[in-house]
Design a protein around this motif. Structure first.
Motif, short mmCIF file in Angstrom:
data_model
loop_
_atom_site.label_atom_id
_atom_site.label_comp_id
_atom_site.label_asym_id
_atom_site.label_seq_id
_atom_site.Cartn_x
_atom_site.Cartn_y
_atom_site.Cartn_z
N GLY A 84 38.23 42.35 43.19
CA GLY A 84 38.39 40.93 43.54
C GLY A 84 39.22 40.22 42.49
O GLY A 84 40.06 40.81 41.82
N GLY A 85 38.98 38.91 42.34
CA GLY A 85 39.64 38.14 41.31
C GLY A 85 41.15 38.04 41.44
O GLY A 85 41.85 37.76 40.46
N GLN A 86 41.68 38.24 42.65
CA GLN A 86 43.12 38.13 42.83
C GLN A 86 43.55 36.66 42.81
O GLN A 86 42.80 35.77 43.20
CB GLN A 86 43.57 38.77 44.15
CG GLN A 86 43.47 40.28 44.19
CD GLN A 86 42.10 40.77 44.58
OE1 GLN A 86 41.27 40.01 45.07
NE2 GLN A 86 41.83 42.05 44.36
N LEU A 87 44.79 36.43 42.36
CA LEU A 87 45.42 35.14 42.54
C LEU A 87 45.99 35.12 43.94
O LEU A 87 46.75 36.01 44.31
CB LEU A 87 46.54 34.94 41.51
CG LEU A 87 47.35 33.65 41.69
CD1 LEU A 87 46.53 32.42 41.34
CD2 LEU A 87 48.62 33.70 40.85
N GLU B 299 33.71 35.70 34.91
CA GLU B 299 32.65 36.71 34.93
C GLU B 299 32.38 37.12 36.38
O GLU B 299 32.82 36.46 37.33
CB GLU B 299 31.39 36.14 34.28
CG GLU B 299 31.61 35.78 32.81
CD GLU B 299 30.46 34.98 32.22
OE1 GLU B 299 29.76 34.28 32.99
OE2 GLU B 299 30.26 35.05 31.00
N LYS B 300 31.66 38.21 36.56
CA LYS B 300 31.33 38.67 37.91
C LYS B 300 30.66 37.54 38.69
O LYS B 300 29.73 36.89 38.20
CB LYS B 300 30.40 39.87 37.83
CG LYS B 300 30.06 40.47 39.18
CD LYS B 300 29.18 41.70 39.03
CE LYS B 300 28.84 42.29 40.40
NZ LYS B 300 27.99 43.51 40.28
N GLY B 301 31.15 37.28 39.90
CA GLY B 301 30.57 36.24 40.75
C GLY B 301 31.21 34.88 40.61
O GLY B 301 30.75 33.91 41.23
N GLU C 262 44.46 29.93 44.55
CA GLU C 262 43.04 30.09 44.25
C GLU C 262 42.84 31.43 43.56
O GLU C 262 43.71 32.31 43.59
CB GLU C 262 42.20 30.02 45.52
CG GLU C 262 42.46 31.16 46.49
CD GLU C 262 41.61 31.05 47.75
OE1 GLU C 262 40.39 30.84 47.61
OE2 GLU C 262 42.17 31.19 48.85
N VAL C 263 41.69 31.57 42.90
CA VAL C 263 41.26 32.86 42.36
C VAL C 263 40.07 33.30 43.20
O VAL C 263 39.06 32.60 43.28
CB VAL C 263 40.86 32.75 40.88
CG1 VAL C 263 40.33 34.09 40.37
CG2 VAL C 263 42.05 32.30 40.03
N THR C 264 40.23 34.43 43.86
CA THR C 264 39.16 34.92 44.73
C THR C 264 37.97 35.39 43.89
O THR C 264 38.08 35.60 42.69
CB THR C 264 39.66 36.07 45.62
OG1 THR C 264 40.05 37.17 44.80
CG2 THR C 264 40.86 35.62 46.46
N LEU C 265 36.84 35.55 44.54
CA LEU C 265 35.60 35.93 43.87
C LEU C 265 35.80 37.20 43.05
O LEU C 265 36.26 38.22 43.56
CB LEU C 265 34.50 36.15 44.91
CG LEU C 265 33.09 36.37 44.36
CD1 LEU C 265 32.52 35.07 43.79
CD2 LEU C 265 32.18 36.90 45.47
N ALA C 266 35.48 37.12 41.77
CA ALA C 266 35.62 38.28 40.88
C ALA C 266 34.39 39.16 40.95
O ALA C 266 33.26 38.67 40.92
CB ALA C 266 35.84 37.81 39.45
N ASN C 267 34.61 40.46 41.05
CA ASN C 267 33.51 41.42 41.09
C ASN C 267 33.34 42.16 39.76
O ASN C 267 32.46 43.02 39.64
CB ASN C 267 33.74 42.42 42.22
CG ASN C 267 33.74 41.74 43.57
OD1 ASN C 267 32.93 40.85 43.83
ND2 ASN C 267 34.65 42.13 44.45
N MET D 76 34.43 23.31 42.12
CA MET D 76 35.71 23.96 42.41
C MET D 76 35.90 25.28 41.68
O MET D 76 36.54 26.19 42.18
CB MET D 76 36.86 23.02 42.03
CG MET D 76 37.12 21.92 43.03
SD MET D 76 37.90 22.55 44.54
CE MET D 76 39.50 23.06 43.94
N ARG D 77 35.35 25.38 40.47
CA ARG D 77 35.63 26.55 39.65
C ARG D 77 34.42 26.90 38.80
O ARG D 77 33.57 26.05 38.53
CB ARG D 77 36.84 26.30 38.76
CG ARG D 77 36.63 25.22 37.72
CD ARG D 77 37.90 24.83 36.99
NE ARG D 77 38.48 25.87 36.17
CZ ARG D 77 39.53 25.69 35.37
NH1 ARG D 77 40.10 24.50 35.28
NH2 ARG D 77 40.00 26.69 34.65
N SER D 78 34.38 28.17 38.33
CA SER D 78 33.22 28.59 37.55
C SER D 78 33.62 29.51 36.39
O SER D 78 32.81 30.26 35.87
CB SER D 78 32.20 29.29 38.45
OG SER D 78 32.81 30.29 39.25
#
Length: 197
Positions: A147-150, A112-114, A179-184, A62-64
């Motif tokens: 990225g990484g938006q809530l 972190e990124k990804g 959710e937290v979208t994919l962080a770049n 679910m999360r990283s």
């Protein structure tokens, strides 16, 4: 400070997701960011889990993100200032909304990124102590392409919130899917729960 508290509470009452762009002042946000960076670089953060001790997501799908819990016995002045501000906010929330909050818990969260956190609610299946989720952001110069938006959902309508430094977001832990979208790029926040125990 009370103005930002009331902005967060009033926007929650109006929209079910409260937002205050200046909940943290610049000095506090910068100090917390520096401390979060120190914890991250010194490898004292650990991979976050899903669920509590009784119910765990063994696959960790679910999360990283990585986390580090805040501690009221910490000697870091910015952590102490943050936790004091949270206590003051809880007092205001209880005064205005009769929320009955009597406890809280918070951790740094580093994406972190990804990394990401898939759509979920914050309340455990077997424990209902968490009443409100409160997230504060520490990121400077954040852009949409980072990225990484809530992303919150109400009646399946998404709302995207940028994780800008000083911003706080408040919502009911058992109601609001998010959710937290994919962080770049590396993304940092303090996430926690206002509890009734």
């Amino acid at each position: 400070m009370q103005e930002s508290f009331d902005e967060l509470i009033d926007s929650y009452l109006q929209n079910q997701v409260g937002i205050s762009p200046f909940f943290l002042d610049k000095t506090l946000a910068a100090g917390l960011l520096a401390h979060a960076n120190h914890l991250h670089q010194s490898n004292t953060m650990f991979l976050a889990g899903i669920g509590n001790k009784k119910i765990k997501d063994a696959a960790q799908s679910m999360r990283s993100d990585k986390i580090h819990w805040l501690d009221k016995s910490s000697e870091n002045e910015f952590e102490q200032a943050f936790l004091l501000q949270v206590d003051q906010f809880i007092e205001r929330l209880n005064e205005t909304c009769y929320a009955g909050i009597n406890a809280s818990e918070f951790h740094y969260a580093v994406y972190e990124k990804g990394t990401y956190y898939k759509r979920h609610k914050d309340q455990f299946q077997d424990n209902f102590d968490r009443k409100f989720s409160l997230i504060t952001y520490l990121n400077t110069d954040w852009k949409d392409e980072d990225g990484g938006q809530l992303q919150t959902y109400q009646d399946e309508i998404p709302q995207k919130i940028q994780p800008h430094a000083q911003t706080a977001v408040l919502f009911k832990s058992n109601e609001t899917e998010h959710e937290v979208t994919l962080a770049n790029r590396t993304r940092m926040s303090i996430t926690g729960w206002l509890k009734r125990i």
